[in-house]
Design a protein around this motif. Structure first.
Motif, mmCIF file in Angstrom:
data_model
loop_
_atom_site.group_PDB
_atom_site.id
_atom_site.type_symbol
_atom_site.label_atom_id
_atom_site.label_comp_id
_atom_site.label_asym_id
_atom_site.label_seq_id
_atom_site.Cartn_x
_atom_site.Cartn_y
_atom_site.Cartn_z
ATOM 1 N N LYS A 63 20.771 3.723 -29.233
ATOM 2 C CA LYS A 63 21.290 5.001 -28.752
ATOM 3 C C LYS A 63 20.444 5.567 -27.605
ATOM 4 O O LYS A 63 20.810 6.569 -27.005
ATOM 5 N N SER A 64 19.326 4.913 -27.309
ATOM 6 C CA SER A 64 18.386 5.463 -26.331
ATOM 7 C C SER A 64 18.536 4.868 -24.942
ATOM 8 O O SER A 64 17.976 5.403 -23.971
ATOM 9 N N THR A 65 19.274 3.777 -24.805
ATOM 10 C CA THR A 65 19.431 3.170 -23.489
ATOM 11 C C THR A 65 20.813 2.539 -23.389
ATOM 12 O O THR A 65 21.564 2.464 -24.372
ATOM 13 N N HIS A 66 21.144 2.081 -22.188
ATOM 14 C CA HIS A 66 22.472 1.511 -21.932
ATOM 15 C C HIS A 66 22.335 0.244 -21.086
ATOM 16 O O HIS A 66 21.359 0.077 -20.342
ATOM 17 N N TYR A 67 23.330 -0.614 -21.193
ATOM 18 C CA TYR A 67 23.351 -1.836 -20.398
ATOM 19 C C TYR A 67 23.567 -1.503 -18.925
ATOM 20 O O TYR A 67 22.779 -1.880 -18.059
ATOM 21 N N ARG A 68 24.621 -0.782 -18.625
ATOM 22 C CA ARG A 68 24.924 -0.387 -17.256
ATOM 23 C C ARG A 68 24.147 0.886 -16.931
ATOM 24 O O ARG A 68 24.236 1.882 -17.639
ATOM 25 N N GLN A 69 23.382 0.848 -15.854
ATOM 26 C CA GLN A 69 22.562 1.994 -15.473
ATOM 27 C C GLN A 69 22.674 2.254 -13.970
ATOM 28 O O GLN A 69 22.893 1.324 -13.190
ATOM 29 N N PRO A 70 22.514 3.509 -13.553
ATOM 30 C CA PRO A 70 22.448 3.787 -12.108
ATOM 31 C C PRO A 70 21.113 3.335 -11.551
ATOM 32 O O PRO A 70 20.123 3.182 -12.293
ATOM 33 N N ASN A 71 21.055 3.110 -10.253
ATOM 34 C CA ASN A 71 19.807 2.768 -9.591
ATOM 35 C C ASN A 71 18.923 4.010 -9.469
ATOM 36 O O ASN A 71 19.364 5.127 -9.763
ATOM 37 N N SER A 72 17.684 3.816 -9.030
ATOM 38 C CA SER A 72 16.742 4.932 -8.931
ATOM 39 C C SER A 72 16.076 4.972 -7.566
ATOM 40 O O SER A 72 15.816 3.935 -6.947
ATOM 41 N N VAL A 73 15.765 6.193 -7.127
ATOM 42 C CA VAL A 73 14.927 6.424 -5.947
ATOM 43 C C VAL A 73 13.824 7.395 -6.342
ATOM 44 O O VAL A 73 14.099 8.487 -6.851
ATOM 45 N N PHE A 74 12.586 6.981 -6.117
ATOM 46 C CA PHE A 74 11.427 7.824 -6.373
ATOM 47 C C PHE A 74 10.777 8.136 -5.031
ATOM 48 O O PHE A 74 10.274 7.238 -4.358
ATOM 49 N N ALA A 75 10.795 9.407 -4.645
ATOM 50 C CA ALA A 75 10.232 9.815 -3.359
ATOM 51 C C ALA A 75 8.722 9.947 -3.469
ATOM 52 O O ALA A 75 8.205 10.532 -4.422
ATOM 53 N N ASN A 76 8.029 9.418 -2.476
ATOM 54 C CA ASN A 76 6.583 9.489 -2.402
ATOM 55 C C ASN A 76 6.191 10.851 -1.848
ATOM 56 O O ASN A 76 6.551 11.213 -0.727
ATOM 57 N N LEU A 77 5.452 11.637 -2.623
ATOM 58 C CA LEU A 77 5.070 12.986 -2.213
ATOM 59 C C LEU A 77 3.807 13.011 -1.360
ATOM 60 O O LEU A 77 3.395 14.073 -0.882
ATOM 61 N N GLY A 78 3.176 11.860 -1.162
ATOM 62 C CA GLY A 78 2.019 11.790 -0.277
ATOM 63 C C GLY A 78 0.719 12.226 -0.895
ATOM 64 O O GLY A 78 -0.306 12.295 -0.208
ATOM 65 N N ASP A 79 0.729 12.517 -2.198
ATOM 66 C CA ASP A 79 -0.499 12.915 -2.881
ATOM 67 C C ASP A 79 -0.807 11.991 -4.051
ATOM 68 O O ASP A 79 -1.536 12.355 -4.969
ATOM 69 N N GLY A 80 -0.230 10.801 -4.012
ATOM 70 C CA GLY A 80 -0.426 9.845 -5.094
ATOM 71 C C GLY A 80 0.623 9.923 -6.172
ATOM 72 O O GLY A 80 0.567 9.162 -7.144
ATOM 73 N N THR A 81 1.593 10.827 -6.018
ATOM 74 C CA THR A 81 2.633 10.980 -7.030
ATOM 75 C C THR A 81 4.014 10.753 -6.434
ATOM 76 O O THR A 81 4.213 10.815 -5.218
ATOM 77 N N PHE A 82 4.968 10.507 -7.330
ATOM 78 C CA PHE A 82 6.358 10.284 -6.951
ATOM 79 C C PHE A 82 7.255 11.292 -7.665
ATOM 80 O O PHE A 82 6.951 11.746 -8.772
ATOM 81 N N ASP A 88 0.835 -1.194 0.000
ATOM 82 C CA ASP A 88 0.000 0.000 0.000
ATOM 83 C C ASP A 88 0.877 1.255 0.000
ATOM 84 O O ASP A 88 1.412 1.645 1.024
ATOM 85 N N TYR A 89 0.985 1.908 -1.161
ATOM 86 C CA TYR A 89 1.849 3.090 -1.262
ATOM 87 C C TYR A 89 1.117 4.390 -0.942
ATOM 88 O O TYR A 89 1.749 5.411 -0.649
ATOM 89 N N ASP A 90 -0.220 4.386 -0.996
ATOM 90 C CA ASP A 90 -0.975 5.637 -0.853
ATOM 91 C C ASP A 90 -1.812 5.691 0.420
ATOM 92 O O ASP A 90 -2.675 6.561 0.571
#
Length: 566
Positions: free
Chosen positions: A406-425, A326-328
């Protein structure tokens, strides 16, 4: 509000008084928003200083066997009950033998010594393993208080019983666990609520090391891993715990055997609040499964009618890691999974009544994730503000993608998406830390508070590269609670228990992400609250337990009442 139409009418007990718990559908928007600016999220990679010396050996070959790109499970669990979370990595094997011909191929267990220091105890624990391993799942299947370990692999699964003395025993054969398929992941759950954990194993496809299909750009002689369409899918496997150290294969009896897929990830939750754990399985370029637990020992796939089989435009994706949480803060577990670049990271919001809506774009995840490929993932409150954030371990599936795209790569950094508390990240990956921008061929990940400071840390595996240990150094002084459950009528781990604190909901599960397992307990960020006025726990047995005036900033152990009061 009317009662949830799918609720099972058996009584859930509140300390024996018959007070119902979570029996209504919550279809409203999130109930509150965090006050003030977003609390920052910060990480630093401390793997080297921590002594976490592990490289995932996938044995890449010019023939591009699919198994080479799919290993990478990680488990975080306290195997010796010392209050410190330990780390287990699965590992590959030599090709074509599929044997661990060298010590570099051993699965590895690292014991947490405290102070963010780890030591390799693989040999003394006896968990080096055999074969080409893929994933790991943690659960106390024999209810003895010691976490046991299942390792999924390519025609070689292993069930380890934790002996409680720092050692494990391979009981695969006598337990009745088969190794007749290419297994990728697994989950422990008590699907029949008998107080004993059962095992759900996710299988991918038929595979032979002798297969030699050429895929890629033949004119340029660039070979790539073949599209999943060339692999014939398999049924998953469900084992029922017989309570005597053995398991019964109930794949056909339960209805699970009626569905063929190319399974990648698994997550579990009671999405309709009927008291029985349901299962979500991601499939590679095929409709995903939502196995609804009927409560009579059988399951049915309701993914199409629930709206979680495909994206909103009817497309099957390269679905990989998944979390079911439950994210929301509506009281209903939602579904998230990772996929490849150009496919987004889909998010399905639970509307109640057995229905979900595709919230990928309304949550703002769609545009921010569209250029990334994800594997491991998890919903955890990384800044302790009361809202679950999202972490993804990223990398493309093909190690030759840079030669053809040309649009993507094999090696990629990780991601963090912060929860803004209004249903969006909000994508805050660039703000997390300087070393967080380092790219890698990331795969599995596991979540735990490894230094016991109340903040969730993350361990990530990478193909042919050193593992990463991301220590959470977020500066905010938000409060927290980590709740460990000990069942008496329910299974010992409390897997399947639902917890409500204020307007937050979470549940106990060890199945998180891609082929990985996180088994510390149930974490809550508490913002500026110094105490929780009330904590409600619905155990799998049906008992509902309440705690009042609980101070925050502590590791809280809660035992299920042996007998109902009243």
């Amino acid at each position: 509000m009317a009662a949830h139409p799918l609720i099972n009418r058996r009584n859930f007990l509140f300390s024996g008084l018959g007070i119902p718990f979570l029996t209504q559908a919550h279809q409203s928007a999130p109930t509150r928003k965090p006050q003030g600016p977003l609390a920052p999220i910060r990480f630093r990679n401390v793997a080297r200083s921590a002594g976490l010396d592990f490289v995932l050996e996938n044995s890449p070959t010019p023939r591009k066997h699919m198994i080479e790109t799919m290993t990478g499970g990680v488990a975080a669990f306290d195997y010796n009950n010392d209050g410190l979370m330990d780390i287990f990595f699965v590992n590959g094997a030599a090709i074509p033998s599929l044997q661990k011909e060298s010590p570099k191929y051993l699965n590895r267990l690292f014991r947490n010594e405290g102070g963010m220091k780890f030591v390799d105890v693989t040999a003394e624990a006896g968990v080096g393993g055999e074969g080409y391993s893929m994933g790991a799942a943690v659960g106390d299947f024999d209810n003895d208080g010691h976490s046991d370990l299942f390792v999924a692999g390519v025609y070689h699964n292993i069930l380890y019983r934790n002996l409680g003395n720092g050692k494990f025993e391979d009981i695969t054969q006598q337990a009745g666990i088969k190794s007749d398929k290419w297994s990728v992941a697994a989950a422990w759950l008590d699907y029949d609520n008998d107080g004993w954990l059962d095992l759900f194993v996710v299988n991918y496809a038929k595979f032979s090391i002798n297969d030699d299909r050429f895929c890629g750009d033949r004119e340029r002689n660039i070979r790539a891993y073949c599209h999943p369409m060339y692999f014939e899918g398999l049924t998953n496997t469900l084992y029922r715990n017989r309570r005597d150290g053995t398991f019964e294969d109930v794949t056909e009896k339960s209805g699970i055997g009626g569905y063929i897929g190319r399974g990648m990830g698994i997550s579990t939750a009671d999405y309709d609040n009927d008291g029985f754990m349901d299962v979500y399985v991601t499939n590679d370029n095929q409709a995903n499964f939502l196995f609804h637990n009927r409560g009579d020992g059988t399951f049915e796939d309701v993914s199409l009618e629930a709206g979680v089989a495909l994206t909103s435009n009817g497309v099957a994706l390269a679905s990989m890691g998944t979390d079911f949480r439950d994210y929301d803060n509506t009281g209903l577990p939602d579904i998230f999974f990772t996929a490849l670049a150009g496919e987004t990271f889909p998010l399905f919001r639970n509307l109640g009544g057995g229905m979900f809506e595709d919230a990928t774009y309304s949550s703002h995840l769609g545009p921010t994730a569209s250029l990334r490929s994800g594997w491991g993932n998890g919903f955890f409150d990384l800044n302790n503000d009361g809202w679950k954030d999202l972490f993804t371990a990223n990398s493309d599936a093909s190690d030759t993608i840079d030669l053809t795209s040309k649009s993507t790569h094999y090696r990629q950094p990780n991601s963090v998406f912060a929860n803004l508390g209004d249903g969006t990240f909000k994508d805050v990956s660039a703000e997390v830390g300087e070393d967080f921008q380092a790219s890698g061929p990331h795969r599995g990940c596991a979540f735990a508070d490894f230094d016991n400071d109340g903040k969730i840390d993350i361990v990530v595996s990478a193909l042919g590269a050193p593992a990463e240990l991301w220590q959470n150094v977020s500066p905010a002084d938000n409060h927290w609670l980590m709740i460990k459950l000990i069942g008496s009528r329910s299974n010992r781990d409390g897997i399947g228990a639902r917890i409500k604190i204020g307007d937050q909901y979470n549940h106990m599960t060890t199945s998180v992400g891609y082929a990985s397992s996180s088994a510390q307990g149930v974490h809550f960020g508490m913002g500026n609250l110094e105490k929780a006025d009330r904590i409600e726990i619905r155990w799998p047995s049906g008992i509902v337990q309440a705690l009042k005036d609980v101070r925050t900033n502590q590791f809280l152990t809660v035992r299920e009442p042996i007998k109902a009061c009243g």
